[in-house]
Design a protein around this motif. Structure first.
Motif, mmCIF file in Angstrom:
data_model
loop_
_atom_site.group_PDB
_atom_site.id
_atom_site.type_symbol
_atom_site.label_atom_id
_atom_site.label_comp_id
_atom_site.label_asym_id
_atom_site.label_seq_id
_atom_site.Cartn_x
_atom_site.Cartn_y
_atom_site.Cartn_z
ATOM 1 N N ASN A 1 -2.158 3.324 13.728
ATOM 2 C CA ASN A 1 -0.735 3.122 13.447
ATOM 3 C C ASN A 1 0.111 2.750 14.546
ATOM 4 N N GLY B 1 -4.799 1.889 10.180
ATOM 5 C CA GLY B 1 -3.556 1.453 9.769
ATOM 6 C C GLY B 1 -2.325 2.672 9.573
ATOM 7 N N GLY B 2 -1.263 2.252 9.132
ATOM 8 C CA GLY B 2 -0.169 3.307 8.684
ATOM 9 C C GLY B 2 1.076 2.543 8.655
ATOM 10 N N ARG B 3 2.158 3.260 8.688
ATOM 11 C CA ARG B 3 3.340 2.857 8.406
ATOM 12 C C ARG B 3 3.991 1.654 9.301
ATOM 13 N N ASP C 1 2.053 -4.959 9.924
ATOM 14 C CA ASP C 1 3.116 -5.832 9.233
ATOM 15 C C ASP C 1 3.099 -7.343 9.597
ATOM 16 N N TYR D 1 2.746 -1.292 4.045
ATOM 17 C CA TYR D 1 2.373 0.174 3.892
ATOM 18 C C TYR D 1 2.505 0.546 2.259
ATOM 19 N N GLU E 1 2.290 3.883 0.146
ATOM 20 C CA GLU E 1 2.050 5.322 0.014
ATOM 21 C C GLU E 1 1.647 5.495 -1.405
ATOM 22 N N ALA F 1 -2.660 6.865 1.513
ATOM 23 C CA ALA F 1 -1.826 5.552 1.804
ATOM 24 C C ALA F 1 -2.923 4.561 2.178
ATOM 25 N N TYR F 2 -2.368 3.415 2.086
ATOM 26 C CA TYR F 2 -2.891 2.213 2.724
ATOM 27 C C TYR F 2 -2.144 1.114 3.015
ATOM 28 N N ASN F 3 -2.946 0.041 3.916
ATOM 29 C CA ASN F 3 -1.957 -1.233 4.114
ATOM 30 C C ASN F 3 -2.463 -2.291 3.216
#
Length: 186
Positions: free
Chosen positions: A57, A85-87, A91, A114, A116, A154-156
């Motif tokens: 992340n 990944g993450g928030r 991107d 991202y 959720e 969550a996932y991207n």
């Protein structure tokens, strides 16, 4: 290991890797420090002393510039990179960066990748015995272990994979260009 923030994923990896006497790792975590990008950049200066760089992340601005160039060169010279990944990850800034060249993903230029939402993963039949997915020497036990996993929280969202990538897991329901959206690839 560069981590964008403390997290349950990071804590799990740290416990898992600390228990393996064959692994040696260094951890740099953003815990709200003002110089987080600088610390990440400084760690990447010494990148060639490692076999693998793990990004958990991590926002692209931590890698941008010299750190990004070093990471790309490291991987192209045979070094490994594991991205989780993450928030802050994957991107639009990643999509137009040099880092995109070394990832198995085709990334969107959107900053809204991202998601959720619960995400069950499915292992495509042809790659279930890939070394990354093996948790034992027993194929049936591996299959049972992967099926028993709870859904991801969550996932991207990605646009697919690059041609040379091998898809190891896909989203149970989300599609990209009519195909299951990849969640894990090498």
């Amino acid at each position: 290991v560069l981590a964008g923030n403390p997290s349950a994923d990071l804590a799990y990896l740290r416990r898992l890797w600390s228990a393996d006497e064959n692994l040696e790792f260094q951890l740099v975590v953003n815990e709200g420090q003002r110089d987080w990008s600088g610390r990440g950049q400084r760690r990447l200066r010494d990148i060639n002393q490692y076999d693998v760089v793990v990004l958990v992340n991590v926002a692209h601005d931590v890698l941008a510039g010299d750190g990004e160039n070093r990471l790309v060169s490291f991987v192209k010279a045979g070094g490994g990179v594991l991205t989780i990944g993450g928030r802050a990850s994957f991107d639009g800034a990643y999509a137009v960066s040099g880092v995109a060249e070394i990832l198995p993903w085709r990334l969107s230029r959107s900053d809204e990748t991202y998601q959720e939402a619960l995400c069950s993963i499915v292992l495509p039949p042809g790659n279930r015995r890939h070394p990354v997915l093996r948790v034992s020497d027993d194929p049936l036990a591996d299959e049972i272990a992967w099926q028993a996993l709870p859904p991801l929280l969550a996932y991207n969202r990605v646009l697919g994979t690059v041609p040379q990538a091998t898809v190891l897991a896909v989203h149970e329901t989300e599609r990209v260009n009519g195909k299951p959206m990849p969640i894990m690839a090498v």
